[in-house]
Design a protein around this motif. Structure first.
Motif, short mmCIF file in Angstrom:
data_model
loop_
_atom_site.label_atom_id
_atom_site.label_comp_id
_atom_site.label_asym_id
_atom_site.label_seq_id
_atom_site.Cartn_x
_atom_site.Cartn_y
_atom_site.Cartn_z
N PHE A 1 -7.18 -20.86 -63.16
CA PHE A 1 -6.25 -19.96 -62.50
C PHE A 1 -5.67 -20.62 -61.26
O PHE A 1 -4.48 -20.48 -60.97
N PHE A 2 -6.49 -21.39 -60.54
CA PHE A 2 -6.05 -22.13 -59.36
C PHE A 2 -4.98 -23.15 -59.75
O PHE A 2 -3.95 -23.27 -59.08
N ILE A 3 -5.21 -23.87 -60.86
CA ILE A 3 -4.23 -24.86 -61.33
C ILE A 3 -2.94 -24.16 -61.77
O ILE A 3 -1.84 -24.60 -61.46
N PHE A 4 -3.11 -23.05 -62.50
CA PHE A 4 -1.94 -22.30 -62.97
C PHE A 4 -1.13 -21.78 -61.78
O PHE A 4 0.11 -21.79 -61.81
N LYS A 5 -1.80 -21.36 -60.72
CA LYS A 5 -1.12 -20.83 -59.54
C LYS A 5 -0.23 -21.89 -58.90
O LYS A 5 0.91 -21.61 -58.50
N LEU A 6 -0.75 -23.12 -58.82
CA LEU A 6 0.05 -24.22 -58.25
C LEU A 6 1.28 -24.50 -59.11
O LEU A 6 2.38 -24.71 -58.60
N ASN A 7 1.09 -24.49 -60.43
CA ASN A 7 2.21 -24.73 -61.34
C ASN A 7 3.22 -23.60 -61.28
O ASN A 7 4.44 -23.83 -61.32
N PHE A 8 2.73 -22.37 -61.21
CA PHE A 8 3.61 -21.21 -61.18
C PHE A 8 4.44 -21.19 -59.90
O PHE A 8 5.61 -20.80 -59.91
N LYS A 9 3.85 -21.65 -58.81
CA LYS A 9 4.56 -21.72 -57.54
C LYS A 9 5.75 -22.68 -57.64
O LYS A 9 6.84 -22.39 -57.15
N LYS A 10 5.53 -23.81 -58.32
CA LYS A 10 6.62 -24.78 -58.51
C LYS A 10 7.70 -24.21 -59.42
O LYS A 10 8.89 -24.45 -59.22
N LEU A 11 7.28 -23.43 -60.43
CA LEU A 11 8.24 -22.82 -61.34
C LEU A 11 9.13 -21.82 -60.60
O LEU A 11 10.36 -21.80 -60.81
N LEU A 12 8.55 -21.01 -59.73
CA LEU A 12 9.33 -20.05 -58.95
C LEU A 12 10.31 -20.76 -58.02
O LEU A 12 11.45 -20.31 -57.86
N MET A 13 9.88 -21.88 -57.43
CA MET A 13 10.76 -22.64 -56.55
C MET A 13 11.93 -23.22 -57.33
O MET A 13 13.05 -23.27 -56.83
N TRP A 14 11.65 -23.64 -58.58
CA TRP A 14 12.73 -24.18 -59.41
C TRP A 14 13.74 -23.08 -59.77
O TRP A 14 14.94 -23.31 -59.75
N ILE A 15 13.23 -21.88 -60.07
CA ILE A 15 14.10 -20.75 -60.40
C ILE A 15 15.02 -20.42 -59.21
O ILE A 15 16.18 -20.05 -59.37
N LYS A 16 14.47 -20.56 -57.99
CA LYS A 16 15.24 -20.28 -56.78
C LYS A 16 16.04 -21.49 -56.32
O LYS A 16 16.58 -21.49 -55.21
N ASN A 17 16.09 -22.54 -57.16
CA ASN A 17 16.82 -23.78 -56.85
C ASN A 17 16.30 -24.48 -55.60
O ASN A 17 17.06 -25.12 -54.86
N LYS A 18 15.00 -24.32 -55.34
CA LYS A 18 14.40 -24.98 -54.19
C LYS A 18 13.55 -26.17 -54.60
O LYS A 18 12.93 -26.82 -53.77
#
Length: 198
Positions: free
Chosen positions: A127-144
């Protein structure tokens, strides 16, 4: 290049970790080649369950593990002890001293060995690893964040699929790659926080 755009300026430690991970991955693929296991054969074994001896063995190993888990769901049989206990459950199918050894599913095997509480702790690790990946995915969606940064998620997906069908937990090369992969994620997360604080 792709790599610098993923995390910005790399430190020497990141370059070293990436080099080691590349070497480890190369060694892993060379081992697969030596065992004459093609990608086509691996995919076929996942899809063609009917009439596939390997698939039927996996289902039998899963069933044996769950049968034991029902009798001892809290404490389990102890880390590393499933390879001994599995002989009891698969004894009628053992020929020429070939024993099951693994449950062919790391998650089921961990549950059988350490019980429900240890299994939940193991899940929290992913879950910790998934959280880090999910954070990057959200940043990509926001074009950050660039698109390349979410490509690291592929490693996690492949590892989880492999852990559900095989036993990467017992393969040092794969575990080394997983540790280095987590280090890469943490370095990237640290760089993101530094950029946000500027």
């Amino acid at each position: 290049s792709i790599l610098p755009s993923m995390f910005g300026d790399f430190t020497p430690s990141f370059n070293f970790l990436f080099a080691v991970n590349t070497l480890a991955s190369s060694h892993s693929f060379s081992s697969i080649k030596d065992d004459q296991i093609s990608l086509q054969n691996r995919v076929s074994s996942m899809v063609e369950f009917e009439g596939n001896e390997s698939a039927s063995q996996r289902l039998r190993f899963y069933s044996s593990a769950f049968e034991y888990i029902k009798t001892n769901p809290i404490l389990g049989c102890g880390i590393g002890n499933w390879r001994i206990l599995s002989i009891k459950y698969d004894s009628q199918y053992i020929f020429s001293y070939v024993v099951p050894y693994f449950a062919h599913n790391d998650f089921i095997e961990i549950l059988a060995e350490v019980g429900i509480f240890g299994f939940l702790a193991y899940l929290m690790f992913f879950f910790f690893i998934f959280k880090l990946n999910f954070k990057k995915l959200l940043m990509w969606i926001k074009n950050k964040a660039p698109f390349e940064s979410i490509l690291l998620t592929c490693f996690l997906i492949i590892y989880i699929i492999d852990a559900n069908l095989n036993f990467p937990l017992d393969r040092p090369v794969i575990q080394t790659s997983l540790i280095i992969y987590i280090a890469i994620l943490l370095i990237g997360d640290k760089n993101i926080k530094l950029n946000e604080s500027k």
